[in-house]
Scaffold this motif. Structure first.
Motif, PDB file in Angstrom:
ATOM      1  N   ALA A   1     -11.105  -6.262   0.172  1.00 45.58           N
ATOM      2  CA  ALA A   1     -11.173  -7.592  -0.449  1.00 45.58           C
ATOM      3  C   ALA A   1     -10.424  -7.577  -1.772  1.00 45.58           C
ATOM      4  CB  ALA A   1     -12.631  -7.993  -0.672  1.00 45.58           C
ATOM      5  N   PHE A   2      -9.608  -8.592  -2.006  1.00 45.72           N
ATOM      6  CA  PHE A   2      -8.885  -8.758  -3.260  1.00 45.72           C
ATOM      7  C   PHE A   2      -9.403  -9.991  -3.992  1.00 45.72           C
ATOM      8  CE2 PHE A   2      -5.487  -6.648  -0.695  1.00 45.72           C
ATOM      9  CZ  PHE A   2      -5.261  -5.555  -1.518  1.00 45.72           C
ATOM     10  N   THR A   3      -9.286  -9.974  -5.323  1.00 40.39           N
ATOM     11  CA  THR A   3      -9.397 -11.230  -6.052  1.00 40.39           C
ATOM     12  C   THR A   3      -8.079 -11.979  -5.862  1.00 40.39           C
ATOM     13  OG1 THR A   3      -8.487 -10.341  -8.112  1.00 40.39           O
ATOM     14  CG2 THR A   3     -10.863 -10.118  -7.784  1.00 40.39           C
TER      15      THR A   3
ATOM     16  N   PHE B   1      -3.654  -0.249   4.663  1.00 40.35           N
ATOM     17  CA  PHE B   1      -5.040  -0.631   4.922  1.00 40.35           C
ATOM     18  C   PHE B   1      -5.650   0.349   5.919  1.00 40.35           C
ATOM     19  CE2 PHE B   1      -2.913  -4.666   3.889  1.00 40.35           C
ATOM     20  CZ  PHE B   1      -3.733  -5.113   2.852  1.00 40.35           C
ATOM     21  N   GLN B   2      -6.950   0.466   5.860  1.00 33.60           N
ATOM     22  CA  GLN B   2      -7.644   1.275   6.869  1.00 33.60           C
ATOM     23  C   GLN B   2      -8.610   0.367   7.606  1.00 33.60           C
ATOM     24  OE1 GLN B   2     -10.121   4.520   5.534  1.00 33.60           O
ATOM     25  NE2 GLN B   2     -10.046   5.550   7.528  1.00 33.60           N
ATOM     26  N   GLY B   3      -8.280   0.072   8.850  1.00 34.77           N
ATOM     27  CA  GLY B   3      -9.128  -0.779   9.668  1.00 34.77           C
ATOM     28  C   GLY B   3      -9.221  -0.234  11.072  1.00 34.77           C
ATOM     29  N   ASP B   4     -10.101  -0.808  11.835  1.00 37.30           N
ATOM     30  CA  ASP B   4     -10.279  -0.390  13.226  1.00 37.30           C
ATOM     31  C   ASP B   4     -10.335  -1.636  14.093  1.00 37.30           C
ATOM     32  OD1 ASP B   4     -11.267   2.351  14.724  1.00 37.30           O
ATOM     33  OD2 ASP B   4     -12.021   0.532  15.708  1.00 37.30           O
ATOM     34  N   SER B   5      -9.719  -1.543  15.250  1.00 39.71           N
ATOM     35  CA  SER B   5      -9.648  -2.702  16.138  1.00 39.71           C
ATOM     36  C   SER B   5     -11.029  -3.187  16.553  1.00 39.71           C
ATOM     37  CB  SER B   5      -8.827  -2.360  17.389  1.00 39.71           C
ATOM     38  OG  SER B   5      -9.404  -1.247  18.072  1.00 39.71           O
ATOM     39  N   TYR B   6     -12.033  -2.288  16.499  1.00 33.54           N
ATOM     40  CA  TYR B   6     -13.392  -2.661  16.905  1.00 33.54           C
ATOM     41  C   TYR B   6     -13.893  -3.854  16.089  1.00 33.54           C
ATOM     42  CZ  TYR B   6     -18.454  -2.434  17.472  1.00 33.54           C
ATOM     43  OH  TYR B   6     -19.771  -2.748  17.706  1.00 33.54           O
ATOM     44  N   TYR B   7     -13.669  -3.830  14.763  1.00 31.58           N
ATOM     45  CA  TYR B   7     -14.184  -4.920  13.939  1.00 31.58           C
ATOM     46  C   TYR B   7     -13.093  -5.856  13.417  1.00 31.58           C
ATOM     47  CZ  TYR B   7     -13.133  -1.430  10.263  1.00 31.58           C
ATOM     48  OH  TYR B   7     -12.523  -0.481   9.465  1.00 31.58           O
ATOM     49  N   VAL B   8     -11.825  -5.463  13.519  1.00 34.98           N
ATOM     50  CA  VAL B   8     -10.747  -6.341  13.060  1.00 34.98           C
ATOM     51  C   VAL B   8     -10.380  -7.361  14.145  1.00 34.98           C
ATOM     52  CG1 VAL B   8      -8.348  -6.473  12.290  1.00 34.98           C
ATOM     53  CG2 VAL B   8      -9.839  -4.644  11.438  1.00 34.98           C
TER      54      VAL B   8
ATOM     55  N   GLN C   1     -17.083 -10.074  14.051  1.00 35.60           N
ATOM     56  CA  GLN C   1     -17.440  -8.966  13.179  1.00 35.60           C
ATOM     57  C   GLN C   1     -17.073  -9.290  11.727  1.00 35.60           C
ATOM     58  OE1 GLN C   1     -19.003  -6.190  13.636  1.00 35.60           O
ATOM     59  NE2 GLN C   1     -19.100  -5.900  15.852  1.00 35.60           N
ATOM     60  N   GLU C   2     -18.084  -9.401  10.865  1.00 38.78           N
ATOM     61  CA  GLU C   2     -17.831  -9.732   9.465  1.00 38.78           C
ATOM     62  C   GLU C   2     -17.128  -8.598   8.726  1.00 38.78           C
ATOM     63  OE1 GLU C   2     -21.576 -10.322   7.457  1.00 38.78           O
ATOM     64  OE2 GLU C   2     -22.570  -8.878   8.765  1.00 38.78           O
ATOM     65  N   ALA C   3     -17.188  -7.378   9.232  1.00 40.69           N
ATOM     66  CA  ALA C   3     -16.549  -6.256   8.572  1.00 40.69           C
ATOM     67  C   ALA C   3     -15.028  -6.422   8.520  1.00 40.69           C
ATOM     68  CB  ALA C   3     -16.899  -4.952   9.284  1.00 40.69           C
ATOM     69  N   GLY C   4     -14.474  -7.143   9.474  1.00 42.21           N
ATOM     70  CA  GLY C   4     -13.021  -7.318   9.508  1.00 42.21           C
ATOM     71  C   GLY C   4     -12.539  -8.623   8.916  1.00 42.21           C
ATOM     72  N   LYS C   5     -13.430  -9.371   8.245  1.00 42.54           N
ATOM     73  CA  LYS C   5     -13.109 -10.700   7.721  1.00 42.54           C
ATOM     74  C   LYS C   5     -11.865 -10.678   6.839  1.00 42.54           C
ATOM     75  CE  LYS C   5     -14.974 -14.033   4.361  1.00 42.54           C
ATOM     76  NZ  LYS C   5     -14.597 -15.279   5.042  1.00 42.54           N
ATOM     77  N   PHE C   6     -11.808  -9.808   5.861  1.00 42.97           N
ATOM     78  CA  PHE C   6     -10.705  -9.813   4.895  1.00 42.97           C
ATOM     79  C   PHE C   6      -9.433  -9.210   5.489  1.00 42.97           C
ATOM     80  CE2 PHE C   6     -14.529  -9.889   2.220  1.00 42.97           C
ATOM     81  CZ  PHE C   6     -14.266 -11.032   1.485  1.00 42.97           C
ATOM     82  N   LEU C   7      -9.572  -8.175   6.323  1.00 43.32           N
ATOM     83  CA  LEU C   7      -8.383  -7.576   6.930  1.00 43.32           C
ATOM     84  C   LEU C   7      -7.704  -8.562   7.879  1.00 43.32           C
ATOM     85  CD1 LEU C   7      -9.498  -3.885   7.637  1.00 43.32           C
ATOM     86  CD2 LEU C   7      -8.157  -4.778   5.730  1.00 43.32           C
ATOM     87  N   ARG C   8      -8.484  -9.379   8.558  1.00 43.22           N
ATOM     88  CA  ARG C   8      -7.882 -10.394   9.432  1.00 43.22           C
ATOM     89  C   ARG C   8      -7.085 -11.413   8.609  1.00 43.22           C
ATOM     90  NH1 ARG C   8     -12.850  -9.680  12.288  1.00 43.22           N
ATOM     91  NH2 ARG C   8     -13.875 -11.365  11.112  1.00 43.22           N
ATOM     92  N   GLU C   9      -7.577 -11.755   7.432  1.00 45.66           N
ATOM     93  CA  GLU C   9      -6.842 -12.673   6.560  1.00 45.66           C
ATOM     94  C   GLU C   9      -5.575 -12.012   6.032  1.00 45.66           C
ATOM     95  OE1 GLU C   9      -9.578 -13.780   3.536  1.00 45.66           O
ATOM     96  OE2 GLU C   9     -10.872 -14.952   4.874  1.00 45.66           O
ATOM     97  N   HIS C  10      -5.664 -10.733   5.632  1.00 45.59           N
ATOM     98  CA  HIS C  10      -4.492 -10.044   5.097  1.00 45.59           C
ATOM     99  C   HIS C  10      -3.404  -9.891   6.161  1.00 45.59           C
ATOM    100  CE1 HIS C  10      -7.186  -9.515   1.883  1.00 45.59           C
ATOM    101  NE2 HIS C  10      -7.572  -8.265   2.082  1.00 45.59           N
TER     102      HIS C  10
ATOM    103  N   ASP D   1     -21.599  -9.629   1.746  1.00 49.78           N
ATOM    104  CA  ASP D   1     -22.087  -8.989   2.968  1.00 49.78           C
ATOM    105  C   ASP D   1     -20.926  -8.458   3.804  1.00 49.78           C
ATOM    106  OD1 ASP D   1     -24.594  -9.628   2.152  1.00 49.78           O
ATOM    107  OD2 ASP D   1     -25.029 -11.077   3.743  1.00 49.78           O
ATOM    108  N   SER D   2     -19.827  -9.208   3.850  1.00 42.88           N
ATOM    109  CA  SER D   2     -18.644  -8.764   4.600  1.00 42.88           C
ATOM    110  C   SER D   2     -18.052  -7.499   3.992  1.00 42.88           C
ATOM    111  CB  SER D   2     -17.584  -9.869   4.620  1.00 42.88           C
ATOM    112  OG  SER D   2     -18.063 -11.013   5.286  1.00 42.88           O
ATOM    113  N   ILE D   3     -18.076  -7.417   2.661  1.00 43.61           N
ATOM    114  CA  ILE D   3     -17.553  -6.222   1.984  1.00 43.61           C
ATOM    115  C   ILE D   3     -18.411  -5.013   2.337  1.00 43.61           C
ATOM    116  CG2 ILE D   3     -17.235  -5.157  -0.290  1.00 43.61           C
ATOM    117  CD1 ILE D   3     -16.486  -7.973  -1.329  1.00 43.61           C
ATOM    118  N   TYR D   4     -19.736  -5.183   2.305  1.00 37.80           N
ATOM    119  CA  TYR D   4     -20.624  -4.074   2.653  1.00 37.80           C
ATOM    120  C   TYR D   4     -20.483  -3.692   4.122  1.00 37.80           C
ATOM    121  CZ  TYR D   4     -23.166  -3.559  -1.729  1.00 37.80           C
ATOM    122  OH  TYR D   4     -23.502  -3.272  -3.028  1.00 37.80           O
ATOM    123  N   ALA D   5     -20.292  -4.686   4.961  1.00 35.45           N
ATOM    124  CA  ALA D   5     -20.111  -4.399   6.390  1.00 35.45           C
ATOM    125  C   ALA D   5     -18.856  -3.550   6.604  1.00 35.45           C
ATOM    126  CB  ALA D   5     -20.013  -5.703   7.179  1.00 35.45           C
ATOM    127  N   TYR D   6     -17.774  -3.882   5.874  1.00 39.82           N
ATOM    128  CA  TYR D   6     -16.545  -3.104   6.003  1.00 39.82           C
ATOM    129  C   TYR D   6     -16.770  -1.661   5.579  1.00 39.82           C
ATOM    130  CZ  TYR D   6     -12.002  -1.131   4.907  1.00 39.82           C
ATOM    131  OH  TYR D   6     -10.922  -0.288   4.838  1.00 39.82           O
TER     132      TYR D   6
END
Length: 903
Positions: free
Chosen positions: A200-202, A222-229, A234-243, A547-552
């Motif tokens: 997550a960025f400001t 970035f470090q992500g996984d297709s499972y949550y991105v 999946q809220e864990a991938g919320k910000f990576l999907r936007e990026h 919550d999304s940040i913690y999920a990530y």
């Protein structure tokens, strides 16, 4: 550290010389691991330059960050100059300013304009106020809130202006300043920036990264996984999907990297543990299973989601040879920290109240501070004196009398001003470090010495008055927010860390503690003056984004792990709901790649009361019982009936209960208060037959008697000036008055009453346990009152409680064990008194009546002991058998278990 290794493998392909890269990280923790990776790769050139994103933003801003207490003091000076109403002093100001500051920083980081948000809040409150009939009441909550936001629309812009004049800035102001400099910075810089592992960025951080990408001055990994991105749910991938949707990522520049590591084989165990601390107890067992693969546990991390578990965790890991602790040890959990908090609280009380010292405030300080031998002697004598006199509030004179020789006595005296007190406590901390201290104590004291110096220096430029209450607020802020950092070897052994310290790091074995709802994620627990809908309207982060940040962080940590152990506290206590984190529930329902093993860990310990203590009567015990036989009292026997173990502790081992200070008069001392008062009254009437005027007293005279009784108790008169003790004093006054009135009414009605003895002591009254008089015990004790009423000798025992079972019915069936029952202890005591009186020469041949006079039922008068069946000699058979049981070597002392009834 596969992710970091992958990044630097890529960078080395691009350029074998890494010195031209500027590595931007979420935190400084991964730097030491990066250096190890480069060493393993045989890299021998200059290292790249490392930045945290906060440091980079600060560097671009050209501002000096002002934070913490320094910012509070400066902001309060600005606030004071504005003369806003209502006007708070500093202690009131810091109760709301930290929350306002956090909200303001959020606004500056995420909203387009802070003035727009502030005006919106003021307008919204005006609309709400308009919709209600507020009248002229200034203290209505709605009007207070309206005034608050009106003041913030004046105060915060003024604070911003004053900070800018000095080239200072808050965290949010730094972001606001950088917002206007990003384009020129990205265009002009010749540096190559590499952003690693962000989620997550400001808005400013995102603008900076994208601008640098556009000018080919940056790379982003970035470090992500297709499972949550790839899964929109999946809220864990919320910000990576936007990026991933940034226009800067195209056919030329890929979005790196989305991997498929989560679906790899993993052993996942979920532990349901009964108790918070109990989670740490099972850590050794989990680690033993891991040592077979990695004996040094170098690829294992214990992640604490509750920092308060750190002390218990370290205790549980005492056998681990190599251990690195990344998270700090909370200051608030340490003894010296508690002593400091109590010291400032004590001075605040002196400042705001009458100037007397509350005993518990003093004890809390004295018990937590390290002491020399002489100081310890002084403190022990002081505590004994306070406990013996039951002193709850101490005067300064009394404090000087008993603690003036204490090496740090001056810390307890009211200071001339705050600056002089800070000088005093700084010197105290400095000198204390020369004592024999353990490492944590030394660090704790050193931390406070440094903090007090900082506070003193920051207070110096300001002219507004600072009270002890203000200083207490500052100290509590330090204690609650600071931690002692550990130094260790971060590249070896077992790692203990918080969740945020795991960013960019990967471990094969992961153990998470306190995976409870409210800990992971935190949920809607943040303090804010901005409502959820306002935050949403202006694109500020809410608890949902958090919550999304913690999920990530949670899923990213799991994706490279092979063995995952998730522990949660299943007990509901305090703020803990006993509910497992919803992230565990998500894994259970959504994870199709792994089977999750569930383990229930129950607290198998049984209550002590289910296994009563049993003390065998050894030769040594029997020797003490033989000594006891020479002085046997009725209370000894009733005490044995209630609990044989207590009898053993007090009569065989000769132990005494530790004296405790009573803040509220105990039942025993209430009885003593009435008892002493009656003794004073009846000792003054002589031994002649009483006349009506002998028992005629005014209320003032009876009150004076009560006050003399208080002196006999060694209690302070002011102990009874207020609260429940004032009520107890008045209840005692009424009980004494009713006793005297009852006796006076007897005289008025023609009865002849004469007081023979008060507190009559008897001893060496023999009672034989066998027929040939070879085995005996000797009774001793005190009879509260012996009088003569119309020729009948009355033996009276005062009781605080109500009378119970004074009608005795003895026959052949129950004679042997009639008194083997705690409910008949009053009758047992009166029977012994009756026996004693009949065996005293001065009372030989008299008609004797024994009875109880209850202070709880004064108007009943003396309730006599009555024999419905049998007589005294039958009662003494049961008493003899009770004594023989105590003396029987074959019958152990067994703890009695008393059920606590819900009343």
């Amino acid at each position: 550290m596969r992710f970091l290794d992958k990044i630097f493998t890529e960078l080395l392909k691009q350029n074998p010389d890494l010195s031209g890269f500027n590595i931007v990280l979420p935190g400084k923790r991964p730097i030491v691991f990066i250096k190890r990776i480069l060493m393993e790769k045989g890299y021998s050139g200059f290292l790249p330059t490392f930045h945290t994103v906060e440091d980079l933003i600060l560097e671009i801003s050209g501002k000096q960050r002002l934070q913490g207490i320094g910012l509070w003091l400066f902001a309060f000076e600005v606030y004071s100059e504005l003369n806003l109403l209502p006007k708070d002093d500093f202690s009131g100001f810091v109760k709301w300013f930290p929350t306002v500051l956090k909200d303001w920083d959020d606004i500056l980081k995420f909203a387009d304009s802070d003035s727009a948000v502030l005006e919106y809040m003021f307008d919204e409150e005006r609309i709400k106020a308009w919709a209600q009939d507020l009248g002229e009441q200034e203290d209505m909550p709605r009007r207070k809130y309206l005034t608050f936001w009106r003041n913030m629309n004046i105060f915060l812009p003024a604070l911003k202006q004053k900070l800018r004049e000095k080239n200072w800035a808050t965290s949010g102001m730094i972001h606001e300043e950088v917002k206007h400099k990003i384009e020129s910075f990205a265009k002009e810089t010749e540096k190559i920036f590499v952003f690693c592992g962000f989620n997550a960025f400001t808005k400013v951080e995102e603008q900076l990264v994208r601008s640098l990408l556009q000018w080919d001055s940056a790379q982003v990994f970035f470090q992500g996984d297709s499972y949550y991105v790839d899964d929109e749910r999946q809220e864990a991938g919320k910000f990576l999907r936007e990026h991933r949707k940034w226009k800067e990522f195209n056919n030329v520049r890929d979005f790196r990297w989305i991997e498929n590591d989560f679906q790899k084989p993993k052993n996942i165990k979920v532990y349901e543990v009964s108790g918070n601390i109990s989670q740490t107890k099972i850590l050794p067992g989990i680690l033993d299973g891991m040592k077979q693969a990695t004996p040094d546990l170098s690829d294992t991390a214990i992640v604490l989601l509750d920092e308060n578990l750190l002390p218990a965790t370290l205790d549980a890991l005492s056998e681990v040879e190599i251990l690195n602790i990344t998270m700090g040890f909370p200051l608030r959990n340490l003894g010296f920290s508690n002593a400091v908090k109590h010291l400032f609280h004590l001075h605040k009380q002196l400042e705001t109240k009458s100037g007397s010292y509350y005993y518990n405030d003093l004890f809390s300080i004295l018990e937590e501070l390290p002491h020399s031998g002489r100081d310890l002697e002084i403190i022990t004598e002081f505590k004994s004196f306070i406990e013996s006199r039951n002193i709850v509030y101490l005067s300064e004179r009394l404090l000087r009398e008993h603690l003036s020789e204490l090496s740090y006595f001056s810390l307890f005296l009211p200071p001339a001003d705050v600056q002089s007190f800070l000088d005093l406590i700084i010197d105290f901390c400095f000198n204390l470090k020369f004592n024999d201290l353990d490492d944590i104590q030394y660090e704790n004291i050193s931390h406070f010495e440094k903090s007090f110096r900082v506070i003193r220096n920051q207070l110096a430029p300001y002219r507004f008055p600072v009270k002890m209450e203000t200083l207490e607020v500052l100290v509590n802020q330090l204690v609650n927010s600071e931690a002692i950092d550990f130094q260790g070897e971060p590249l070896q052994g077992l790692q203990v860390m918080g969740l945020l310290e795991t960013r960019l790091l990967n471990f094969r074995n992961i153990i998470l503690l306190s995976v409870n709802e409210g800990k992971l994620p935190l949920g809607n627990t943040q303090n804010s003056y901005l409502p959820f809908d306002v935050r949403t309207h202006f694109d500020l982060h809410t608890f949902l984004e958090n919550d999304s940040i913690y999920a990530y962080h949670f899923y990213r940590l799991l994706q490279d792990a092979e063995n995952v152990h998730l522990l949660f506290n299943a007990l509901s206590s305090g703020v803990n709901t006993g509910e497992k984190s919803r992230f565990i529930t998500q894994l259970e329902f959504e994870d199709q790649f792994h089977s999750i093993e569930h383990v229930v860990i129950e607290n198998a310990s049984e209550p002590m009361s289910k296994r009563p203590v049993v003390i065998e009567k050894t030769t040594a015990v029997m020797e003490q019982l033989d000594i006891w036989k020479s002085r046997v009292s009725a209370t000894h026997l009733t005490g044995y009936l209630y609990n044989p173990l207590d009898f053993y502790l007090t009569k065989v081992l000769k132990t005494k209960e530790a004296s405790q200070i009573e803040e509220e008069l105990s039942v025993m001392n209430y009885g003593n208060l009435v008892h002493y008062a009656l003794q004073i009254i009846y000792e003054g009437v002589g031994n002649e037959i009483l006349k009506e005027q002998d028992l005629t007293f005014t209320d003032d005279q009876l009150l004076e008697v009560i006050n003399k009784s208080i002196e006999n108790l060694n209690h302070q008169p002011e102990f009874y000036d207020k609260g429940m003790n004032y009520i107890h004093k008045n209840v005692a006054f009424r009980a004494v008055k009713k006793v005297v009135q009852h006796d006076r009414e007897l005289i008025e009605s023609g009865h002849k009453l004469r007081i023979i003895a008060l507190e009559h002591e008897f001893q060496d009254v023999d009672f034989y346990l066998d027929e040939n008089h070879s085995n005996k015990v000797s009774f001793y004790g005190f009879i509260d009152r012996i009088d003569e009423l119309d020729g009948t000798l009355r033996i009276i025992d005062y009781k605080t409680g109500k009378t119970r079972e004074l009608k005795v019915s003895l026959d052949d069936k129950n004679r042997e064990d009639f008194f083997f029952n705690d409910s008949k202890k009053q009758a047992l005591q009166l029977c012994i008194y009756n026996y004693v009186i009949n065996n005293l020469p001065q009372f030989e041949g008299r008609n004797v009546q024994t009875g109880i006079w209850s202070f709880a039922e004064v108007s009943k008068g003396v309730v006599p002991l009555q024999f419905a069946k049998g007589e005294l000699q039958d009662a003494m058979v049961s008493i003899k058998n009770l004594i023989l049981e105590i003396l029987d070597p074959e019958i152990p002392f067994t703890e009695a278990v008393h059920e606590i009834l819900d009343l």
